[in-house]
Motif scaffolding. Structure first.
Motif, PDB file in Angstrom:
ATOM      1  N   LEU A 181       0.827  -1.215   0.000  1.00  0.00           N
ATOM      2  CA  LEU A 181       0.000   0.000   0.000  1.00  0.00           C
ATOM      3  C   LEU A 181       0.857   1.259   0.000  1.00  0.00           C
ATOM      4  O   LEU A 181       0.453   2.296  -0.545  1.00  0.00           O
ATOM      5  N   ALA A 182       2.041   1.174   0.605  1.00  0.00           N
ATOM      6  CA  ALA A 182       2.945   2.328   0.658  1.00  0.00           C
ATOM      7  C   ALA A 182       3.929   2.337  -0.512  1.00  0.00           C
ATOM      8  O   ALA A 182       4.817   3.196  -0.560  1.00  0.00           O
ATOM      9  N   VAL A 183       3.779   1.387  -1.429  1.00  0.00           N
ATOM     10  CA  VAL A 183       4.674   1.243  -2.589  1.00  0.00           C
ATOM     11  C   VAL A 183       6.125   1.160  -2.126  1.00  0.00           C
ATOM     12  O   VAL A 183       7.008   1.849  -2.632  1.00  0.00           O
ATOM     13  N   ARG A 184       6.356   0.295  -1.115  1.00  0.00           N
ATOM     14  CA  ARG A 184       7.711   0.072  -0.609  1.00  0.00           C
ATOM     15  C   ARG A 184       8.138  -1.358  -0.936  1.00  0.00           C
ATOM     16  O   ARG A 184       7.303  -2.229  -1.152  1.00  0.00           O
ATOM     17  N   THR A 185       9.425  -1.568  -0.933  1.00  0.00           N
ATOM     18  CA  THR A 185       9.958  -2.914  -1.185  1.00  0.00           C
ATOM     19  C   THR A 185      10.901  -3.329  -0.057  1.00  0.00           C
ATOM     20  O   THR A 185      11.941  -3.939  -0.295  1.00  0.00           O
ATOM     21  N   ASP A 186      10.534  -2.981   1.162  1.00  0.00           N
ATOM     22  CA  ASP A 186      11.370  -3.301   2.325  1.00  0.00           C
ATOM     23  C   ASP A 186      11.023  -4.693   2.860  1.00  0.00           C
ATOM     24  O   ASP A 186      10.644  -4.875   4.014  1.00  0.00           O
TER      25      ASP A 186
END
Length: 273
Positions: free
Chosen positions: A46-51
């Motif tokens: 949803l936050a467009v993160r790839t962590d």
């Protein structure tokens, strides 16, 4: 879309007879899910993160994870018990038009070994697929970053699910061929391959689209729930998703087989008088 519509039509029309076979398998599969891990992945999406890391991805894709492996084993054991009976019920209903639980024990005896062999082979293939898919998505996160990484990671996961659906569609008719024709493992595989070639596109979409919908619903259920307060409802909704997918694919095998083999389905024959 014909196979999808036919499978869901049969499922909803006969749901009261089918769902008892899916209760325990879907429960154990839902309990094998690590919802905290799923929530973390949903939050990143949803936050467009790839962590994320490899273990998070593999835990999402495979029920045999550190948190849920016991439930995964129970899921496999329950499938080995209930799938032979469920397929026996569906086969009898479609082949002779009888919708009853009479004779289920006999169907279990004849269906158990073929079902167990196919189940274990598919489980092995699925675990190898989960390792490959998690590795590819994680590799993307190591090479790229930012929005480009996120888009490519989603694309890779989409492609991996398409590959899984293709593999499942290739072997979808194998078990019905064994159980209905009585052929050996290899003869049934050969016959199912002949049936598959003529309808491979329809079979692929019939497997892939519900699979994709199930993945999306997994994320939606967890992302929409404050998990600490609504952990139990989250598991319940996940179980419902798994229950319908479990029943859908079992029904689809026989809907597709009767359609591909050109055999008349007696459950569709209208009775008069």
């Amino acid at each position: 879309m014909k196979y999808i519509g036919s499978a869901f039509k049969y499922l909803f029309k006969n749901f009261i007879f089918l769902f008892p076979f899916a209760l325990l398998p879907s429960y154990f599969l839902a309990m094998s899910s690590d919802v905290d891990n799923l929530a973390a992945l949903a939050e990143s999406a949803l936050a467009v993160r790839t962590d994320f890391d490899f273990l998070q991805l593999f835990t999402f894709l495979s029920p045999f994870n550190a948190e849920g492996w016991v439930f995964a084993l129970l899921f496999v054991a329950s499938c080995a018990v209930f799938i032979p009976m469920l397929l026996g019920f569906i086969e009898k209903h479609m082949r002779i038009g009888s919708r009853s639980f009479k004779g289920i024990a006999g169907r279990f005896n004849s269906n158990f070994l073929p079902t167990l062999v196919v189940l274990l082979l598919f489980l092995l293939a699925y675990e190898l697929w989960a390792l490959l898919a998690a590795g590819l998505v994680y590799a993307v996160s190591l090479i790229l970053d930012g929005v480009a990484c996120f888009i490519l990671a989603v694309a890779v996961l989409f492609g991996a699910n398409a590959l899984l659906a293709w593999f499942a569609s290739v072997f979808l008719l194998w078990l019905p061929c064994m159980q209905i024709t009585g052929y050996s493992y290899m003869d049934s595989l050969n016959f199912s391959g002949q049936l598959y070639v003529r309808r491979r596109g329809k079979l692929f979409w019939a497997v892939f689209l519900p699979l994709l919908a199930g993945v999306v619903l997994q994320f939606a259920i967890v992302a929409a729930s404050p998990l600490e307060a609504l952990r139990v409802p989250a598991y319940v909704f996940l179980e419902l998703v798994y229950l319908f997918l479990f029943l859908y694919y079992c029904v689809l095998m026989y809907v597709a087989y009767f359609g591909a083999a050109g055999e008349e389905r007696m459950d569709l024959v209208k009775k008069y008088g």
